[in-house]
Design an enzyme around this catalytic site. Structure first.
Site, PDB file in Angstrom:
ATOM      1  N   ILE A   1     -32.853 -45.047  41.870  1.00 26.32           N
ATOM      2  CA  ILE A   1     -32.677 -44.078  42.953  1.00 26.32           C
ATOM      3  C   ILE A   1     -31.214 -44.060  43.402  1.00 26.32           C
ATOM      4  O   ILE A   1     -30.725 -45.017  44.032  1.00 26.32           O
ATOM      5  CB  ILE A   1     -33.615 -44.385  44.152  1.00 26.32           C
ATOM      6  CG1 ILE A   1     -35.060 -44.561  43.646  1.00 26.32           C
ATOM      7  CG2 ILE A   1     -33.504 -43.283  45.210  1.00 26.32           C
ATOM      8  CD1 ILE A   1     -35.596 -43.411  42.794  1.00 26.32           C
TER       9      ILE A   1
ATOM     10  N   GLY B   1     -40.266 -41.603  33.435  1.00 22.12           N
ATOM     11  CA  GLY B   1     -38.973 -40.923  33.451  1.00 22.12           C
ATOM     12  C   GLY B   1     -39.174 -39.449  33.190  1.00 22.12           C
ATOM     13  O   GLY B   1     -39.466 -38.680  34.105  1.00 22.12           O
ATOM     14  N   SER B   2     -39.096 -39.065  31.902  1.00 20.85           N
ATOM     15  CA  SER B   2     -39.242 -37.645  31.556  1.00 20.85           C
ATOM     16  C   SER B   2     -40.625 -37.098  31.898  1.00 20.85           C
ATOM     17  O   SER B   2     -40.760 -35.941  32.293  1.00 20.85           O
ATOM     18  CB  SER B   2     -38.989 -37.455  30.053  1.00 20.85           C
ATOM     19  OG  SER B   2     -37.666 -37.791  29.733  1.00 20.85           O
TER      20      SER B   2
ATOM     21  N   GLU C   1     -31.449 -35.859  35.456  1.00 18.98           N
ATOM     22  CA  GLU C   1     -31.936 -34.499  35.769  1.00 18.98           C
ATOM     23  C   GLU C   1     -32.514 -33.814  34.528  1.00 18.98           C
ATOM     24  O   GLU C   1     -32.313 -32.620  34.302  1.00 18.98           O
ATOM     25  CB  GLU C   1     -30.787 -33.662  36.370  1.00 18.98           C
ATOM     26  CG  GLU C   1     -30.779 -33.650  37.890  1.00 18.98           C
ATOM     27  CD  GLU C   1     -30.461 -34.997  38.522  1.00 18.98           C
ATOM     28  OE1 GLU C   1     -31.127 -35.993  38.173  1.00 18.98           O
ATOM     29  OE2 GLU C   1     -29.585 -35.077  39.363  1.00 18.98           O
TER      30      GLU C   1
ATOM     31  N   GLN D   1     -10.282 -42.095  22.390  1.00 20.61           N
ATOM     32  CA  GLN D   1      -9.678 -42.189  21.055  1.00 20.61           C
ATOM     33  C   GLN D   1      -8.171 -41.921  21.121  1.00 20.61           C
ATOM     34  O   GLN D   1      -7.372 -42.656  20.538  1.00 20.61           O
ATOM     35  CB  GLN D   1     -10.372 -41.179  20.122  1.00 20.61           C
ATOM     36  CG  GLN D   1     -10.046 -41.358  18.659  1.00 20.61           C
ATOM     37  CD  GLN D   1     -10.650 -42.644  18.096  1.00 20.61           C
ATOM     38  OE1 GLN D   1     -11.609 -43.185  18.651  1.00 20.61           O
ATOM     39  NE2 GLN D   1     -10.081 -43.144  17.020  1.00 20.61           N
ATOM     40  N   ILE D   2      -7.803 -40.884  21.841  1.00 21.62           N
ATOM     41  CA  ILE D   2      -6.386 -40.522  21.959  1.00 21.62           C
ATOM     42  C   ILE D   2      -5.601 -41.634  22.663  1.00 21.62           C
ATOM     43  O   ILE D   2      -4.468 -41.939  22.306  1.00 21.62           O
ATOM     44  CB  ILE D   2      -6.243 -39.177  22.709  1.00 21.62           C
ATOM     45  CG1 ILE D   2      -6.674 -38.027  21.785  1.00 21.62           C
ATOM     46  CG2 ILE D   2      -4.826 -38.958  23.232  1.00 21.62           C
ATOM     47  CD1 ILE D   2      -6.746 -36.671  22.454  1.00 21.62           C
TER      48      ILE D   2
ATOM     49  N   ARG E   1       3.751 -40.571  25.391  1.00 19.14           N
ATOM     50  CA  ARG E   1       3.735 -41.674  24.432  1.00 19.14           C
ATOM     51  C   ARG E   1       4.200 -41.195  23.059  1.00 19.14           C
ATOM     52  O   ARG E   1       3.788 -40.124  22.595  1.00 19.14           O
ATOM     53  CB  ARG E   1       2.307 -42.252  24.332  1.00 19.14           C
ATOM     54  CG  ARG E   1       2.215 -43.481  23.439  1.00 19.14           C
ATOM     55  CD  ARG E   1       0.812 -44.061  23.502  1.00 19.14           C
ATOM     56  NE  ARG E   1       0.575 -45.079  22.498  1.00 19.14           N
ATOM     57  CZ  ARG E   1       0.872 -46.366  22.657  1.00 19.14           C
ATOM     58  NH1 ARG E   1       1.429 -46.791  23.777  1.00 19.14           N
ATOM     59  NH2 ARG E   1       0.614 -47.238  21.701  1.00 19.14           N
TER      60      ARG E   1
ATOM     61  N   PRO F   1     -40.554 -47.273  37.205  1.00 20.87           N
ATOM     62  CA  PRO F   1     -40.342 -48.149  36.042  1.00 20.87           C
ATOM     63  C   PRO F   1     -41.015 -47.612  34.772  1.00 20.87           C
ATOM     64  O   PRO F   1     -40.457 -47.711  33.689  1.00 20.87           O
ATOM     65  CB  PRO F   1     -40.972 -49.473  36.484  1.00 20.87           C
ATOM     66  CG  PRO F   1     -40.888 -49.452  37.971  1.00 20.87           C
ATOM     67  CD  PRO F   1     -41.039 -48.025  38.371  1.00 20.87           C
ATOM     68  N   ASN F   2     -42.191 -47.011  34.894  1.00 22.84           N
ATOM     69  CA  ASN F   2     -42.908 -46.509  33.715  1.00 22.84           C
ATOM     70  C   ASN F   2     -42.805 -45.006  33.531  1.00 22.84           C
ATOM     71  O   ASN F   2     -43.414 -44.452  32.608  1.00 22.84           O
ATOM     72  CB  ASN F   2     -44.400 -46.869  33.811  1.00 22.84           C
ATOM     73  CG  ASN F   2     -44.624 -48.364  33.787  1.00 22.84           C
ATOM     74  OD1 ASN F   2     -43.893 -49.098  33.115  1.00 22.84           O
ATOM     75  ND2 ASN F   2     -45.607 -48.823  34.544  1.00 22.84           N
TER      76      ASN F   2
END
Lengths: 83, 394
Positions: free
Chosen positions: B156, B130-131, B359, B332-333, B263, B127-128
């Site tokens: 996870i 990451g990187s 990752e 968008q297309i 289309r 929770p605290n």
């Protein structure tokens, strides 16, 4: 082993720049390395010297300096030759 | 230099494409809506040997080279990024054990991981944390005949169904890796729902309250959990994700080629409009560039080259940006249709965004890639001419 020393120095030069690394200098104490360095070092040693770094080799004492790495190579290649 | 796939790699690629077209693509939107991957699909993946794709044959794996493994990730990623993330985390654990596991761990776990009898997950994030992964707060305390784990793991991937986790904890203040089986006393697994993307990847939180594991579940050695075990697993994960991103972008391109060919607006097919052509061209070129970076990383990996780690990071960085940009254009297309659950491109966009975070976020990649650039151009012993000029200035 002189050749091994110079190959290791060459590899480390890209991380430590123009600093002239001493053979016994502790590279981890210099603080230049990032989280990728440890695995890059393992891959370098394995590819360059055709050995496998294993679990039991993982001791910072074996990688802390150019001399320590040369000693590790010495031990590992002696064991391989002995086998 | 030869950039052509071998006959064996081409055959493998055809096999992967057929599997994805038949077994995954027709159902992927449903898995996404239900936030669930059915067991039968995972069993099919296992039967094809894909869960043991990169493990050597003597461990029960298919022994694929890095390029073939990459192609597998591209194809699965083209169909369903959630399922590709199963391939990623399962192989991350397998590869970490193959490199750093002890003899018992290799003999006991690798054949089961290769066959898919056991599903593995990678439990680093909290929770605290990451990187800043070295700062994990989960602890592992040695008691007489076991370690006691306390803490919480979060996000996870496939944690809801994994049989075994490669978990990271501070042991006497040193990051260390352990194997944690799902039936360990003191472990509670809570599912996570409502994610933006890879919604079928069955995320979970792990609550470790005095969780007891045997001493032999220590992986590698105390203090090497992050620098070696997690790092080698994450390197593998980045390679898998990079190829998965190529797959997402390829799926976007194929969807757009088909849509713009069917289309019509203003009396002509969309493909006749030059602003559509501009988007198609950008998609195509970026996909090819991403794939080439992945090939290069794969080639270096097969050669055990230390540069493979940073070249993999570069491939993952570029391919994840490409996936997001390409999926954005694809929506968008497709216009309003692209925002509808009737079309897959909205899923591709949500999945692609996740790839810029997992990752190693793209910002972390940028930091390490920049450092690599300075190493390459200022400090390399074989300096190119331009670097000699740069060096002369400092």
């Amino acid at each position: 082993m002189k050749a091994a020393k110079s190959r290791i120095k060459n590899f480390l030069a890209q991380y430590f720049g123009d600093r002239e690394l001493q053979d016994d200098e502790n590279i981890f104490a210099l603080g230049f390395v990032n989280s990728m360095f440890a695995m890059q070092l393992v891959l370098f040693i394995e590819k360059e010297f055709e050995i496998t770094i294993e679990n039991e080799d993982l001791d910072l004492e074996n990688f802390k300096s150019i001399n320590a790495m040369v000693n590790l190579l010495d031990r590992k290649t002696t064991v391989v030759a002995g086998n | 230099m030869n950039l052509e796939l071998t006959t064996q790699q081409k055959q493998a690629q055809s096999e992967f494409k057929a599997f994805v077209n038949e077994e995954i693509i027709p159902h992927a939107n449903q898995y996404d809506r239900q936030e669930h991957t059915p067991n039968e699909l995972i069993e099919k993946l296992a039967q094809k040997g894909y869960l043991g794709a990169a493990l050597p044959k003597d461990k029960g794996g298919r022994g694929m080279d890095a390029i073939a493994f990459g192609l597998l990730n591209e194809e699965i990623g083209r169909g369903c990024s959630s399922l590709r993330s199963l391939l990623t985390v399962h192989n991350m654990v397998s590869q970490a054990l193959l490199k750093w596991g002890n003899r018992f761990q290799k003999e006991n776990w690798l054949p089961k991981l290769a066959s898919g009898e056991v599903i593995a997950a990678f439990a680093l994030s909290e929770p605290n944390v990451g990187s800043d992964a070295k700062s994990i707060e989960t602890t592992a305390t040695r008691a007489e005949n076991f370690y006691i784990l306390n803490g919480q793991k979060k996000w996870i991937t496939y944690g809801q169904i994994a049989d075994v986790f490669l978990v990271f904890a501070q042991n006497e203040g040193k990051p260390t890796a352990f194997l944690l089986e799902k039936n360990s006393p003191g472990l509670t697994i809570k599912p996570i729902f409502g994610m933006l993307g890879t919604r079928a990847s069955m995320l979970a939180e792990l609550h470790l309250n005095g969780c007891k594991i045997p001493l032999e579940n220590l992986v590698c050695r105390q203090g090497f959990g992050f620098s070696h075990v997690a790092s080698s697993a994450l390197d593998y994960g980045r390679y898998s994700v990079a190829w998965g991103c190529v797959g997402i972008a390829q799926a976007c391109l194929e969807a757009c080629i088909q849509y713009t060919n069917q289309r019509q607006q203003f009396g002509v097919y969309l493909k006749e409009h030059q602003l559509i052509q501009q988007m198609i061209a950008e998609m195509l070129v970026n996909i090819k560039a991403s794939r080439l970076l992945c090939y290069q990383a794969g080639y270096l990996r097969d050669n055990g080259d230390p540069k493979s780690i940073m070249e993999t990071s570069i491939a993952k960085y570029f391919a994840s940006i490409t996936a997001t940009k390409t999926a954005n254009k694809a929506v968008q297309i497709h216009g309003a249709n692209g925002c509808s659950s009737e079309y897959s491109v909205q899923r591709y966009l949500r999945d692609a965004k996740i790839m810029e975070i997992i990752e190693g976020s793209n910002q972390i990649q940028q930091i390490t890639i920049a450092e690599y650039g300075y190493q390459e151009y200022l400090f390399s012993p074989n300096l190119p001419v331009i670097s000699q000029e740069l060096t002369a200035r400092i």
